[in-house]
Enzyme design. Structure first.
Site, PDB file in Angstrom:
ATOM      1  N   LYS A 227      39.880  55.942  44.818  1.00  0.00           N
ATOM      2  CA  LYS A 227      39.424  54.889  43.909  1.00  0.00           C
ATOM      3  C   LYS A 227      38.346  54.044  44.596  1.00  0.00           C
ATOM      4  O   LYS A 227      37.319  53.719  44.003  1.00  0.00           O
ATOM      5  CB  LYS A 227      40.607  54.013  43.488  1.00  0.00           C
ATOM      6  CG  LYS A 227      40.285  53.024  42.399  1.00  0.00           C
ATOM      7  CD  LYS A 227      41.495  52.188  42.035  1.00  0.00           C
ATOM      8  CE  LYS A 227      42.484  52.946  41.192  1.00  0.00           C
ATOM      9  NZ  LYS A 227      43.547  52.080  40.641  1.00  0.00           N
TER      10      LYS A 227
ATOM     11  N   ASP B 153      42.979  48.396  37.734  1.00  0.00           N
ATOM     12  CA  ASP B 153      44.205  49.036  37.255  1.00  0.00           C
ATOM     13  C   ASP B 153      43.799  49.973  36.130  1.00  0.00           C
ATOM     14  O   ASP B 153      43.112  49.556  35.198  1.00  0.00           O
ATOM     15  CB  ASP B 153      45.231  48.012  36.779  1.00  0.00           C
ATOM     16  CG  ASP B 153      46.630  48.577  36.893  1.00  0.00           C
ATOM     17  OD1 ASP B 153      47.145  48.663  38.018  1.00  0.00           O
ATOM     18  OD2 ASP B 153      47.203  48.960  35.858  1.00  0.00           O
TER      19      ASP B 153
END
Length: 192
Positions: free
Chosen positions: A17, A70
């Site tokens: 990520k 998220d």
């Protein structure tokens, strides 16, 4: 153009990520630094609530401008499951488990959503990115992470895992959320 001394922390333990975010940041002349520490996540059915709370709690620890990402995979025929529970589902039933759940279903519509939250202690602001697509019938590709090997974005025949990072960033939910954040950050810093 942003000043070169602008560094934004990224609170994540997910190396993949961070690599994606860092690559996205280059095109906006934003420098990101991975902040080592566990992202605290509340239990909620709402990605925005999870992301905002995690950013607020991270700021209490790091006391510097930062972002929290998220993301979730939402499969429409499964009533948007796994949604905010994507990471848990990936670590428990995995890709094969999701494919098993969809085995005899024709509707494989899904979308990825990212909620990116920025805070600098003065403000807390969220930016959403969504990419629609379908779940493939088998695991394909070796790139990416998470559910990338089974997600095909609209307008493509390949899964995210069959694309290079640059190709994925043309479609991805994370890229869309980050672009909104970057636009905001430029105007926010000009006013500061």
């Amino acid at each position: 153009m942003l000043r070169r001394d602008v560094r934004i922390g990224v609170v994540t333990s997910n190396e993949n990520k961070f690599i994606e975010l860092k690559e996205l940041a280059k095109s906006f002349n934003i420098e990101l630094e991975q902040l080592k520490g566990e992202k605290i996540e509340i239990q909620s059915d709402n990605l925005e609530e999870i992301s905002k709370t995690a950013a607020y709690l991270a700021y209490l620890t790091f006391r510097r401008p930062l972002i929290v990402d998220d993301s979730g995979l939402f499969i429409e025929t499964l009533q948007n499951f796994p949604g905010p529970y994507t990471n848990f589902v990936k670590n428990t039933i995995g890709l094969k488990g999701i494919l098993k759940l969809l085995e005899d279903l024709k509707d494989r519509s899904a979308y990825f959503m990212t909620v990116l939250t920025f805070t600098d202690g003065k403000i807390i602001k969220t930016f959403n990115g969504i990419v629609k697509g379908v779940i493939s019938e088998e695991i394909r590709g070796n790139s990416g992470f998470g559910f990338d090997p089974i997600f095909i974005p609209e307008g493509e025949k390949r899964t995210f895992a069959e694309m290079s990072l640059e190709e994925k960033n043309k479609y991805s939910h994370r890229a869309r959320a980050f672009a909104k954040f970057a636009d905001f950050l430029m105007s926010y810093l000009e006013k500061a």
